[in-house]
Every structure is written in structure tokens, then in C-alpha cells.
Design a protein around this motif. Structure first.
Motif, PDB file in Angstrom:
ATOM      1  N   GLY A 196       0.824  -1.193   0.000  1.00 34.21           N
ATOM      2  CA  GLY A 196       0.000   0.000   0.000  1.00 34.21           C
ATOM      3  C   GLY A 196       0.860   1.244   0.000  1.00 34.21           C
ATOM      4  N   LYS A 197       0.216   2.393  -0.052  1.00 38.07           N
ATOM      5  CA  LYS A 197       0.962   3.657  -0.093  1.00 38.07           C
ATOM      6  C   LYS A 197       1.803   3.858   1.158  1.00 38.07           C
ATOM      7  N   GLY A 198       1.269   3.481   2.316  1.00 31.54           N
ATOM      8  CA  GLY A 198       2.003   3.664   3.557  1.00 31.54           C
ATOM      9  C   GLY A 198       3.272   2.838   3.602  1.00 31.54           C
ATOM     10  N   ASP A 199       3.176   1.564   3.206  1.00 32.48           N
ATOM     11  CA  ASP A 199       4.357   0.703   3.183  1.00 32.48           C
ATOM     12  C   ASP A 199       5.376   1.197   2.168  1.00 32.48           C
ATOM     13  N   ALA A 200       4.919   1.673   1.023  1.00 30.41           N
ATOM     14  CA  ALA A 200       5.834   2.175  -0.005  1.00 30.41           C
ATOM     15  C   ALA A 200       6.649   3.348   0.524  1.00 30.41           C
ATOM     16  N   GLU A 201       5.997   4.217   1.288  1.00 31.02           N
ATOM     17  CA  GLU A 201       6.714   5.360   1.851  1.00 31.02           C
ATOM     18  C   GLU A 201       7.666   4.926   2.960  1.00 31.02           C
ATOM     19  N   ASP A 202       7.194   4.073   3.870  1.00 30.12           N
ATOM     20  CA  ASP A 202       8.012   3.657   5.011  1.00 30.12           C
ATOM     21  C   ASP A 202       9.215   2.822   4.596  1.00 30.12           C
ATOM     22  N   ILE A 203       9.035   1.950   3.616  1.00 30.08           N
ATOM     23  CA  ILE A 203      10.088   1.011   3.245  1.00 30.08           C
ATOM     24  C   ILE A 203      10.971   1.542   2.119  1.00 30.08           C
ATOM     25  N   LEU A 204      10.363   2.212   1.132  1.00 37.28           N
ATOM     26  CA  LEU A 204      11.080   2.576  -0.088  1.00 37.28           C
ATOM     27  C   LEU A 204      11.201   4.081  -0.313  1.00 37.28           C
ATOM     28  N   ASN A 205      10.619   4.874   0.595  1.00 40.96           N
ATOM     29  CA  ASN A 205      10.613   6.341   0.440  1.00 40.96           C
ATOM     30  C   ASN A 205       9.965   6.766  -0.879  1.00 40.96           C
ATOM     31  N   ILE A 206       8.955   5.999  -1.293  1.00 42.38           N
ATOM     32  CA  ILE A 206       8.223   6.313  -2.521  1.00 42.38           C
ATOM     33  C   ILE A 206       6.850   6.856  -2.144  1.00 42.38           C
ATOM     34  N   VAL A 207       6.506   8.029  -2.686  1.00 41.21           N
ATOM     35  CA  VAL A 207       5.211   8.662  -2.415  1.00 41.21           C
ATOM     36  C   VAL A 207       4.567   9.041  -3.748  1.00 41.21           C
ATOM     37  N   PRO A 208       3.248   9.263  -3.765  1.00 43.34           N
ATOM     38  CA  PRO A 208       2.597   9.683  -5.017  1.00 43.34           C
ATOM     39  C   PRO A 208       3.250  10.932  -5.588  1.00 43.34           C
ATOM     40  N   ASP A 209       3.452  10.926  -6.905  1.00 39.23           N
ATOM     41  CA  ASP A 209       4.124  12.066  -7.537  1.00 39.23           C
ATOM     42  C   ASP A 209       3.190  12.915  -8.388  1.00 39.23           C
ATOM     43  N   GLY A 210       1.878  12.606  -8.336  1.00 36.93           N
ATOM     44  CA  GLY A 210       0.915  13.396  -9.077  1.00 36.93           C
ATOM     45  C   GLY A 210       0.795  13.054 -10.542  1.00 36.93           C
ATOM     46  N   SER A 211       1.498  11.999 -10.982  1.00 39.88           N
ATOM     47  CA  SER A 211       1.481  11.650 -12.407  1.00 39.88           C
ATOM     48  C   SER A 211       0.210  10.923 -12.829  1.00 39.88           C
ATOM     49  N   THR A 212      -0.514  10.397 -11.848  1.00 32.69           N
ATOM     50  CA  THR A 212      -1.768   9.700 -12.148  1.00 32.69           C
ATOM     51  C   THR A 212      -2.852  10.176 -11.189  1.00 32.69           C
ATOM     52  N   LYS A 213      -4.096   9.943 -11.584  1.00 30.11           N
ATOM     53  CA  LYS A 213      -5.214  10.330 -10.730  1.00 30.11           C
ATOM     54  C   LYS A 213      -5.195   9.576  -9.410  1.00 30.11           C
ATOM     55  N   SER A 214      -4.808   8.307  -9.474  1.00 27.16           N
ATOM     56  CA  SER A 214      -4.717   7.472  -8.278  1.00 27.16           C
ATOM     57  C   SER A 214      -3.321   7.560  -7.675  1.00 27.16           C
ATOM     58  N   GLY A 215      -3.238   7.926  -6.402  1.00 26.56           N
ATOM     59  CA  GLY A 215      -1.947   7.972  -5.727  1.00 26.56           C
ATOM     60  C   GLY A 215      -1.295   6.608  -5.658  1.00 26.56           C
ATOM     61  N   TRP A 216      -2.113   5.562  -5.460  1.00 32.23           N
ATOM     62  CA  TRP A 216      -1.565   4.201  -5.367  1.00 32.23           C
ATOM     63  C   TRP A 216      -0.984   3.768  -6.705  1.00 32.23           C
ATOM     64  N   GLU A 217      -1.659   4.093  -7.800  1.00 35.21           N
ATOM     65  CA  GLU A 217      -1.136   3.744  -9.127  1.00 35.21           C
ATOM     66  C   GLU A 217       0.201   4.432  -9.376  1.00 35.21           C
ATOM     67  N   SER A 218       0.297   5.672  -8.952  1.00 38.72           N
ATOM     68  CA  SER A 218       1.555   6.405  -9.086  1.00 38.72           C
ATOM     69  C   SER A 218       2.680   5.713  -8.329  1.00 38.72           C
ATOM     70  N   VAL A 219       2.378   5.278  -7.128  1.00 39.17           N
ATOM     71  CA  VAL A 219       3.360   4.573  -6.309  1.00 39.17           C
ATOM     72  C   VAL A 219       3.765   3.266  -6.985  1.00 39.17           C
ATOM     73  N   CYS A 220       2.781   2.527  -7.494  1.00 36.96           N
ATOM     74  CA  CYS A 220       3.058   1.248  -8.158  1.00 36.96           C
ATOM     75  C   CYS A 220       3.988   1.435  -9.356  1.00 36.96           C
ATOM     76  N   LYS A 221       3.735   2.465 -10.156  1.00 37.19           N
ATOM     77  CA  LYS A 221       4.573   2.704 -11.325  1.00 37.19           C
ATOM     78  C   LYS A 221       6.017   2.996 -10.918  1.00 37.19           C
ATOM     79  N   GLN A 222       6.187   3.759  -9.849  1.00 36.20           N
ATOM     80  CA  GLN A 222       7.542   4.060  -9.384  1.00 36.20           C
ATOM     81  C   GLN A 222       8.238   2.818  -8.850  1.00 36.20           C
ATOM     82  N   ILE A 223       7.478   1.965  -8.152  1.00 39.01           N
ATOM     83  CA  ILE A 223       8.053   0.720  -7.632  1.00 39.01           C
ATOM     84  C   ILE A 223       8.529  -0.166  -8.782  1.00 39.01           C
ATOM     85  N   MET A 224       7.725  -0.254  -9.836  1.00 39.11           N
ATOM     86  CA  MET A 224       8.084  -1.120 -10.962  1.00 39.11           C
ATOM     87  C   MET A 224       9.279  -0.585 -11.742  1.00 39.11           C
ATOM     88  N   VAL A 225       9.472   0.720 -11.757  1.00 38.66           N
ATOM     89  CA  VAL A 225      10.675   1.283 -12.370  1.00 38.66           C
ATOM     90  C   VAL A 225      11.903   0.915 -11.543  1.00 38.66           C
TER      91      VAL A 225
END
Length: 336
Positions: A196-225
Motif C-alpha cells: 500500500g501507499k504507507g508501506d511504499a513510503e516507510d520502506i522505499l521512500n516512494i510517495v505519489p508524484d501526481g502523475s496519475t489520478k490514483s496515488g496508489w497507481e503512481s506509487v506502483c509505477k515508481q516501484i516497478m521502475v
């Protein structure tokens, strides 16, 4: 069918009867559970070959825990024995506006002091098709993190699907290394993660970047990169009406689109512990048997919802019950 292998600590679970509070208890019910082992148990109950890898003390508590999981069909042949104690946790069940509570007593467990050399992962995984772990195991001790890392590497070498629920438990990380130092290397070897978004921030320092309407989708895209091996990211969403009533749904992202499940209302919760493990087991079952992402999500949500009606860590819902919920029938109509 090749087996699913899970790795992680199993603890003794002690709880007052019914909805009693710990301070009221004159007796405690004993069962056993652990996030990863619960996944194996739920899969075994559905007919999927499953094995769990862990370490127990070589006394009655360790052997009782082994027996408990063998009874539900989990292959426990790879358990190692040694050390001094089985970790414990105490739980009381909430109702209405009073939440459930868990108190852990797991320091210095046999699992925390395991030796990574005790586990021959090439042998353990030779007949496996899937390996699952969670962020709990590498949080417990440096040796547990090392064993997990070695298992992931062997699974990758053998072409075995690797999944992880990366859940961050802040209070467990006490051995001198931070979650940010340890987890990225482990996540890099995964094909599927629950995040989830919280785990992404706590573990990977990844937060929504505004590139998508969904904050979670934004996080997922960054994780996959950052982790190109990952093919799918999944997550559950819980609606907390009260301790007795929740809603549950799930989402999946495959790098291109977000897929959402239906929402299931759970109107009378008996025991929510293990609900996430039941979801993961259902999702693995869906991937292995149904081979359709929408159906896999639906199956996983239905399985998790039913787990909330079953006491104990393990989901003992059967295939017919899960399929009934998938069809939208939440009546609980008497069957005879």
C-alpha cells in the motif's frame, strides 16, 4: 501439482474465551499461527500442496505447533528444531466500538536465532512453483533476513514465482538495521508484492508524484521502475465501520492498468486475525487454478471475508463457500 513454499515464524496464540478481556481471563485458549504459515495452511485446505519452513524449540510447544499445521495438511518436513522458546502472542477480540488487541511476547525465539545454514533451499524448493514470504521475517533478526534473502535467490535461480506481503512492522526492527537497509534487496527478487501507499513510503521512500489520478497507481509505477522484476502489485482496502463490521475490497496493478474487485461487506466479524493471509492464499490459488486476474482478486477477497467469520489464524473456508460469496450471496443461508 508442484508445491507452494512459505517461510516465517509461527507463534503460539493465547486468547480468552469468547469476547473476554485479557485482564478478565482465568483461562486462555491455545492455538498457533504465523503470517506465512497461515498462507500455506489455507492453500493446503483448498487442495494445493504447501510446505512451511521455520524453526521451533525442540520441546512440547515446538512439536505441538508442528502437529497443529500438519493436521491441516501443511508439509512440515523442513522444520528445524533448536533454541529455547516459541514466540507467543496474546489477543482479545473486540466488539462494536471496542477494538481487538494483540500483545506480542516473541523476543529471543528459536526463529529469531536461526542459523541460515540450517536451510538447504535448493532441496526445499526443488519441487516448488511458488515461494512466499512477508516483511515480518526480515524484521525479526539479521539471521532471519539472511535466510529469507538466500531463499529468494534460489527461487529466482530456479524460475519459481516469488511473492511477498511487504508489511512494515515498526516495532519489530530492533537488531540494528533499518527496514530501508534490508527490504529493497529482498523486494528486488519478487514477482508479485502486496504493498500500500504507507508501506511504499516507510520502506522505499516512494510517495505519489501526481502523475496519475490514483496515488496508489503512481506509487506502483515508481516501484516497478525501481524493481523491474515485479510484474504485479496488489493491495487490499478495508472499510472500518466498527470492530464487528468491515468492508473489504482489493486492487491489482500490472504495469498498465489498475483492476478493482467488488466490495464485500462483513457484517459480523468473529476473528479478523489472518484476514490478510487468507487474501494472499486466495490470490495464489487464483493465479494457479483460475488463471484470470479479475477472478483471482474476487476469489481472494471472498476467501478473506470468510476468514473473518472463523476463529483462529487459519482460513478453513472451503471452495464451495468461497464461490458462493464470489457470486454475491452473503446470506449465510443454512445448508443441509
Amino acid at each position: 501439482m508442484k508445491k507452494v513454499v512459505t517461510f516465517g515464524e509461527i507463534m503460539g496464540r493465547l486468547s480468552p474465551p469468547g469476547y473476554g478481556r485479557i485482564v478478565q481471563a482465568q483461562s486462555l485458549n491455545l492455538t498457533f499461527g504465523g503470517g506465512e504459515a497461515n498462507v500455506s495452511a489455507a492453500l493446503a485446505h483448498l487442495g494445493i500442496p504447501a510446505a512451511h519452513v521455520t524453526k521451533f524449540p525442540d520441546h512440547e510447544m515446538g512439536h505441538a505447533a508442528t502437529s497443529y499445521f500438519r493436521k491441516v495438511g501443511v508439509d512440515m518436513q523442513y522444520v528445524q528444531y533448536g533454541g529455547n522458546r516459541l514466540g507467543l502472542y496474546f489477543t482479545e477480540f473486540g466488539a462494536a466500538m471496542r477494538p481487538s488487541k494483540v500483545v506480542y511476547d516473541r523476543a529471543d525465539s528459536s526463529f529469531a536465532h536461526l542459523d541460515p545454514k540450517e536451510f538447504n533451499w535448493k532441496e526445499i524448493l526443488k519441487d516448488a512453483q511458488w515461494f512466499h514470504w512477508t516483511g515480518i521475517s526480515p524484521a525479526i533478526s539479521e539471521s532471519a533476513a539472511q535466510a529469507c534473502k538466500e531463499a529468494i535467490k534460489v527461487a529466482n535461480d530456479l524460475g519459481i514465482t516469488v511473492s511477498a506481503d511487504v508489511n512494515y512492522r515498526k516495532n519489530l526492527w530492533q537488531y540494528g538495521k533499518s527496514v530501508q537497509e534490508v527490504m529493497p534487496d529482498l523486494i528486488a527478487g519478487c514477482d508479485i508484492i502486496v504493498c500500500g501507499k504507507g508501506d511504499a513510503e516507510d520502506i522505499l521512500n516512494i510517495v505519489p508524484d501526481g502523475s496519475t489520478k490514483s496515488g496508489w497507481e503512481s506509487v506502483c509505477k515508481q516501484i516497478m521502475v525501481k524493481f523491474p522484476r515485479i510484474k504485479k502489485i496488489i493491495n487490499t482496502k478495508r472499510g472500518q465501520i466498527s470492530a464487528s463490521q468491515n468492508t473489504l475490497s482489493a486492487t491489482s496493478f500490472n504495469g498498465k492498468q489498475v483492476l478493482k474487485s467488488e466490495t464485500v461487506e462483513i457484517s459480523q466479524i468473529v476473528d479478523r486475525i489472518g484476514g490478510g493471509d487468507a487474501f494472499m492464499a486466495g490470490y495464489i490459488y487464483g493465479n494457479l487454478i483460475l488463471k484470470d486476474e479479475a477472478q483471482s482478486l474476487s476469489f481472494a477477497v471472498a476467501a478473506s471475508a470468510l476468514k473473518h467469520t472463523i476463529e483462529g489464524d487459519i482460513n478453513l473456508a472451503n471452495l464451495d463457500e468461497i464461490e458462493t460469496v464470489m457470486k454475491g450471496d452473503l446470506t449465510g443461508r443454512l445448508k443441509r
